[in-house]
Design an enzyme around this catalytic site. Structure first.
Site, PDB file in Angstrom:
ATOM      1  N   ASP A 150     -19.269 -56.647  32.234  1.00 25.39           N
ATOM      2  CA  ASP A 150     -20.088 -55.680  32.961  1.00 25.39           C
ATOM      3  C   ASP A 150     -21.541 -56.155  32.925  1.00 25.39           C
ATOM      4  O   ASP A 150     -21.939 -56.897  32.013  1.00 25.39           O
ATOM      5  CB  ASP A 150     -19.986 -54.288  32.360  1.00 25.39           C
ATOM      6  CG  ASP A 150     -20.280 -53.190  33.381  1.00 25.39           C
ATOM      7  OD1 ASP A 150     -19.356 -52.424  33.713  1.00 25.39           O
ATOM      8  OD2 ASP A 150     -21.422 -53.122  33.855  1.00 25.39           O
TER       9      ASP A 150
ATOM     10  N   GLU B  86     -18.848 -62.018  39.850  1.00 16.88           N
ATOM     11  CA  GLU B  86     -18.869 -63.044  40.895  1.00 16.88           C
ATOM     12  C   GLU B  86     -19.080 -64.449  40.330  1.00 16.88           C
ATOM     13  O   GLU B  86     -18.886 -65.449  41.036  1.00 16.88           O
ATOM     14  CB  GLU B  86     -19.950 -62.735  41.936  1.00 16.88           C
ATOM     15  CG  GLU B  86     -21.361 -62.686  41.410  1.00 16.88           C
ATOM     16  CD  GLU B  86     -21.765 -61.312  40.914  1.00 16.88           C
ATOM     17  OE1 GLU B  86     -22.972 -61.115  40.713  1.00 16.88           O
ATOM     18  OE2 GLU B  86     -20.881 -60.450  40.723  1.00 16.88           O
TER      19      GLU B  86
ATOM     20  N   SER C  35     -12.444 -50.929  37.434  1.00 15.41           N
ATOM     21  CA  SER C  35     -12.981 -49.814  38.208  1.00 15.41           C
ATOM     22  C   SER C  35     -14.206 -50.331  38.947  1.00 15.41           C
ATOM     23  O   SER C  35     -15.339 -50.186  38.482  1.00 15.41           O
ATOM     24  CB  SER C  35     -13.344 -48.652  37.274  1.00 15.41           C
ATOM     25  OG  SER C  35     -13.787 -47.548  38.011  1.00 15.41           O
TER      26      SER C  35
ATOM     27  N   CYS D 231     -18.295 -47.907  42.946  1.00 18.19           N
ATOM     28  CA  CYS D 231     -17.800 -46.908  43.901  1.00 18.19           C
ATOM     29  C   CYS D 231     -18.798 -46.593  45.006  1.00 18.19           C
ATOM     30  O   CYS D 231     -18.443 -45.974  46.008  1.00 18.19           O
ATOM     31  CB  CYS D 231     -17.444 -45.622  43.156  1.00 18.19           C
ATOM     32  SG  CYS D 231     -18.873 -44.812  42.371  1.00 18.19           S
TER      33      CYS D 231
END
Length: 493
Positions: free
Chosen positions: A35, A59, A77, A80
């Protein structure tokens, strides 16, 4: 000996997926978590000190790096914002989708492709181009997959958090595999996992839930029942039910909680991270005690009451409060879940008034009373908590009312009704604020939000993380229990 599943946790955040792994009971090892959010990474490292945490963008991952990890499962996840209803819905054109699209390009190139994949995202993802690319990539890699739209309310948890989920297992699979492979979006989980829906079991057994002084302990309490074999069986739903969104309301119902003379408490303990051999497969009897409703006139004390303390519902006022308070809710669907989910009180902290006063709404926030979703401990539904909680009132999360006086609610309802009709809330003075002040409104504490998201009691925040930061990362997180049930489903033989 059961094989240990090697897991790669992408977009790891504060560790919701990791907690779900712990909760699922499978044998696992988190090979790496990735993360870029510095606050989330600080919290993740605080709770999972032994896990290899990579603080780079996804990436930057390469085929060689992933193959070297020899992973069996990917949990993720993705961001969003490109799909959420309050965003611009830029989908594949949003820069925040770049890392996920990069991963989809890598998957077909892997020599050691994982056997299991689980994806969580917001409602709206199911209609996106990004979702279409995900399905194509998985089909190219020969995955058996199923998509779901689920909310914790279906699982007996009093929090509305409608989310998209996708689980995928590489072929070949047994013809009698635990879940179907259809192109239809499913709005319920298969009956095979219903024995693991412990919050629904708690509700269905019509027993009372217990707290420690630190707050709710939902991940430890499996069921409260006078005899384990007397636990009510849940209805056997079809494996996949394609329904309208209104069907999401249909979780198993129960009648109003009763004050029981005696309760048996069954708990399971996991003594080692990721090692299900140390987890009791069957609940074990932990404590038996006589309980008296705290509203009873008899003030009988028990020697073990400091270990397990029931939170009293507002039994005498509950019916009237439910009736009077409807005008204070922004969510008009509250009654649908009355009796179908556990009461909110089972997820609240038992703390001193001095501690909870830190979360009281200041007068300047009380002026936004008409857009608040006000709940109290006997309510069985709260609205979704977002990262804006504490900054915005409307749609960012519920506010809790600590007053048990129905007269206070009546006065506040009348004030709100007049304010909506006359549109005069901008002119409120001390008289109006005093009426609202009687409700004793406060924000949910971060620990209480974490409880509603089913994070274990052992989950904690570093001392140098502020309440605002906690609310932001919790708002971006997921429901641990829902994901743990899906992991069980995904890994069933």
């Amino acid at each position: 000996m059961t094989e240990i599943i090697r897991v790669l946790e992408l977009y790891s955040g504060i560790g919701g997926m990791h907690c779900a792994l712990q909760d699922s009971g499978i044998k696992y090892e988190v090979v790496a978590a990735i993360d870029v959010n510095t606050t989330a990474n600080k919290i993740y490292r605080h709770n999972f000190k032994g896990t290899y945490l990579i603080e780079n963008g996804i990436e930057k991952l390469t085929v060689t790096q992933i193959d070297r990890m020899k992973i069996d499962m990917i949990l993720m996840s993705p961001p969003c914002q490109p799909f959420t209803r309050v965003g611009k819905k830029l989908d594949i054109d949003d820069l925040r989708t770049k890392s996920f699209l990069h991963l989809l390009d890598l998957l077909p190139q892997l020599t050691h492709c994982p056997s299991y994949i689980l994806v969580e995202n917001v409602k709206g993802f199911e209609e996106s181009q990004t979702r279409d690319l995900l399905i194509k990539a998985l089909q190219k890699c020969q995955f058996h997959l199923q998509e779901y739209m689920l909310t914790p309310l279906q699982f007996g948890i009093p929090n509305s958090r409608l989310r998209y989920y996708m689980i995928a297992k590489r072929l070949p699979v047994n013809p009698n595999y635990a879940w179907s492979n259809t192109e239809q979006l499913c709005y319920s989980v298969p009956s095979v996992v219903q024995p693991y829906l412990r919050y629904k079991i708690l509700c269905d057994t019509e027993k009372r839930c217990y707290h420690t002084d630190k707050g709710a302990n939902p991940d430890m309490i499996l069921m409260l029942t006078s005899k384990k074999e007397e636990t009510k069986s849940l209805p056997q739903n079809s494996d996949c039910e394609t329904v309208s969104e209104s069907k999401l309301d249909e979780c198993t119902g129960c009648t109003k909680n009763k004050c029981e003379e005696e309760d048996w408490m069954f708990v399971s303990h996991n003594d080692g991270e990721g090692d299900s051999s140390k987890t009791n497969k069957e609940p074990v009897l932990a404590k038996r005690l006589k309980t008296k409703h705290s509203c009873d006139t008899e003030k009988e004390k028990h020697s073990n009451e400091d270990d397990l303390k029931p939170l009293c519902c507002m039994c005498d006022n509950e019916s009237r409060l439910m009736e009077e308070s409807q005008l204070l809710r922004q969510d008009e669907d509250t009654e649908t879940y009355h009796g179908k989910c556990l009461q909110l009180q089972h997820f609240l902290e038992k703390q001193s008034a001095e501690y909870l006063n830190k979360y009281k709404l200041p007068d300047k926030d009380l002026k936004r009373f008409i857009v608040m979703d006000v709940v109290f401990p006997c309510i069985r539904k709260t609205i979704c908590f977002t990262k804006r909680y504490g900054h915005y009132m409307e749609g960012a999360g519920s506010i809790i009312q600590m007053s048990t006086e129905a007269e206070d609610v009546t006065g506040a309802c009348q004030l709100k009704k007049e304010a909506v009709e006359k549109k005069n809330n901008k002119n409120w003075g001390e008289k109006e604020i005093a009426i609202i002040r009687k409700l004793q409104l406060r924000y949910f504490t971060p620990r209480e939000i974490a409880n509603l998201l089913c994070f274990p009691e052992t989950f904690d925040f570093p001392d140098n993380v502020s309440t605002i930061q906690k609310n932001r990362v919790l708002g971006n997180s997921l429901n641990v229990h829902v994901v743990s049930v899906l992991i069980r489903l995904l890994t069933m033989k």
